[in-house]
Design an enzyme around this catalytic site. Structure first.
Site, mmCIF file in Angstrom:
data_model
loop_
_atom_site.group_PDB
_atom_site.id
_atom_site.type_symbol
_atom_site.label_atom_id
_atom_site.label_comp_id
_atom_site.label_asym_id
_atom_site.label_seq_id
_atom_site.Cartn_x
_atom_site.Cartn_y
_atom_site.Cartn_z
ATOM 1 N N ARG A 1 -18.228 -98.261 16.421
ATOM 2 C CA ARG A 1 -17.122 -97.992 15.478
ATOM 3 C C ARG A 1 -17.170 -96.519 15.037
ATOM 4 O O ARG A 1 -16.344 -95.734 15.448
ATOM 5 C CB ARG A 1 -17.190 -98.957 14.282
ATOM 6 N N ASP A 2 -18.186 -96.100 14.276
ATOM 7 C CA ASP A 2 -18.261 -94.677 13.897
ATOM 8 C C ASP A 2 -18.433 -93.828 15.159
ATOM 9 O O ASP A 2 -17.862 -92.737 15.287
ATOM 10 C CB ASP A 2 -19.423 -94.444 12.917
ATOM 11 N N HIS B 1 -15.456 -92.293 17.191
ATOM 12 C CA HIS B 1 -14.880 -90.961 16.928
ATOM 13 C C HIS B 1 -15.283 -89.989 18.047
ATOM 14 O O HIS B 1 -14.496 -89.138 18.463
ATOM 15 C CB HIS B 1 -15.400 -90.403 15.597
ATOM 16 N N SER C 1 -20.318 -89.951 3.777
ATOM 17 C CA SER C 1 -19.391 -89.715 4.902
ATOM 18 C C SER C 1 -19.489 -88.303 5.469
ATOM 19 O O SER C 1 -19.315 -88.098 6.667
ATOM 20 C CB SER C 1 -17.951 -89.919 4.435
ATOM 21 N N HIS D 1 -25.162 -95.553 4.149
ATOM 22 C CA HIS D 1 -24.639 -95.089 5.455
ATOM 23 C C HIS D 1 -24.683 -93.569 5.414
ATOM 24 O O HIS D 1 -24.164 -92.955 4.487
ATOM 25 C CB HIS D 1 -23.206 -95.599 5.603
ATOM 26 N N HIS E 1 -24.629 -89.556 7.355
ATOM 27 C CA HIS E 1 -24.292 -88.663 8.477
ATOM 28 C C HIS E 1 -25.272 -87.505 8.465
ATOM 29 O O HIS E 1 -25.793 -87.119 7.416
ATOM 30 C CB HIS E 1 -22.839 -88.185 8.373
ATOM 31 N N TYR F 1 -49.529 -85.573 21.447
ATOM 32 C CA TYR F 1 -48.907 -84.321 21.868
ATOM 33 C C TYR F 1 -47.731 -84.606 22.805
ATOM 34 O O TYR F 1 -47.862 -85.421 23.722
ATOM 35 C CB TYR F 1 -49.898 -83.465 22.663
HETATM 36 C C1 LIG Z 1 -13.361 -93.870 8.316
HETATM 37 C C2 LIG Z 1 -14.770 -93.332 8.262
HETATM 38 O O1 LIG Z 1 -15.157 -92.944 9.552
HETATM 39 C C3 LIG Z 1 -15.694 -94.361 7.654
HETATM 40 C C4 LIG Z 1 -17.094 -93.880 7.659
HETATM 41 O O2 LIG Z 1 -17.877 -94.235 8.513
HETATM 42 C C5 LIG Z 1 -17.533 -92.898 6.661
HETATM 43 O O3 LIG Z 1 -16.843 -92.649 5.678
HETATM 44 O O4 LIG Z 1 -18.633 -92.334 6.872
HETATM 45 MN MN LIG Z 2 -19.431 -92.736 8.874
#
Ligand SMILES: C[C@H](O)CC(=O)C(=O)O
Ligand SMILES: [Mn+2]
Length: 338
Positions: A12-13, A16, A166, A193, A195, A287
């Protein structure tokens, strides 16, 4: 420490990264591998959620319901999860997704706008779905405000509420502050969640767990918007090292990256981001220069490269003891290593 539940959002993510072009066949292959690896929730679909396939967010060449059916057809134990952003997707879209096989939903709003999720969270609960409230762009609100919004989602009936970084903009101290406040004031589990834009996705996930989050997101090889998500493969290795209880198997998660996801990405001209060779050396505590020798020994004795490196780490091998690599591989091949 409480058990950790892992949500993988590669499909899903990570969509992108491939302009939302995971086919039903791609989804079936990766979802099956994730399910076999022990991931608890597998999120699938357009990067912007149900009915995200528009001129605004980018068209997918595949029908969303076919993608959901493909995942539902192979997943045996994980929850087949969809993302619903009220305003992009509707309750009717969610009903169709459920008929196609979705068993969980993440209802996502901007961090200050939980109100718009009320109808959708309540409807999802009525449909019998595992329902997650997902507060996006959490860095844009202070901890008190995140709590107010999370409380709304809890009051609508959400089973879990997420603090979502996000933009990959949060620092570990921000994560600690927000998650601790949520943990102290909510009765439902807290999720995180991340990034990796600041290179902090793993550090922030650790901070979230230490502050009481029990639902953590990742994606295979870190595939996801921007700098990507927390790599699920690395997350599993780190959680093992921390002695946390979770349901995932490290080797099978790594294999999901290299054997299921990587060929799918290659067919779309995209290269996976995580270096799993480096990951296993760090996990084993050896190593990185042992890798080449261990790979040769693995081929020669027909044993898993990872078993060799982990056993060398257990024996506390250091530089200069490369001859041990062959010995260890041979012993593993003869079942002499417990
Ligand atoms: C719509 C976004 O991609 C949802 C998400 O995964 C985020 O906000 O991070
Ligand atoms: Mn995301």
């Amino acid at each position: 420490m409480a058990k950790i539940y892992l949500t993988d959002t590669t499909l899903r993510d990570g969509s992108h990264t491939v302009s939302h072009q995971f086919s039903p066949e791609d989804v079936a292959k990766v979802a099956k591998a994730l399910d076999e690896a022990g991931i608890d929730l597998i999120e699938i679909g357009h990067g912007d959620g149900l009915t995200g396939s528009t001129i605004n967010y980018g068209f997918s060449n595949y029908k969303e319901l076919d993608v959901i059916r493909a995942a539902a057809g192979v997943v045996k134990r994980a929850k087949v999860t969809v993302l619903l952003i009220p305003g992009i997707g509707s309750v009717e879209d969610l009903e169709e997704a459920v008929h196609a096989g979705a068993t969980a939903v993440r209802v996502a709003t901007h961090v200050t706008e939980a109100d718009v999720a009320e109808q959708h969270i309540k409807a999802a609960k009525k449909m019998g779905l595992w329902t997650v409230g997902f507060l996006m762009m959490a860095h844009m609100a202070d901890a008190e405000r995140v709590l107010q919004e999370a409380k709304k989602m809890e009051s609508y009936g959400a089973d879990v509420v997420y603090c979502t970084d996000s933009a990959g903009a949060m620092l570990p101290a921000d994560v600690t502050e927000k998650i601790s406040l949520l943990k102290a004031n909510l009765s439902i589990p807290i999720g995180f969640h991340s990034h990796n834009n600041l290179g902090l996705a793993i550090a922030n996930s650790i901070a979230a767990v230490d502050a009481g989050a029990t639902y953590i997101d990742g994606s295979l090889s870190g595939l996801g918007a921007g700098a990507g998500n927390t790599p699920t493969d690395t997350l599993v290795a780190v959680f093992n090292r921390m002695g946390l209880e979770h349901g995932a198997d490290l080797y099978k998660t790594m294999d999901a990256s290299t054997e299921a996801l990587a060929p799918v990405l290659l067919s779309k001209g995209v290269t996976a981001q995580t270096n799993l060779d480096a990951l296993i050396c760090g996990y084993a505590g050896v190593y990185s220069s042992f890798m080449l020798h261990a790979r040769r020994a693995s081929a020669r004795f027909g044993v898993d490269l990872r078993d060799i490196l982990i056993e060398l780490g257990r024996r506390r091998a250091v530089g200069g003891q490369e001859d041990w690599i062959i010995e260890v591989a041979n012993e593993i091949a003869q079942n002499k290593v417990k």
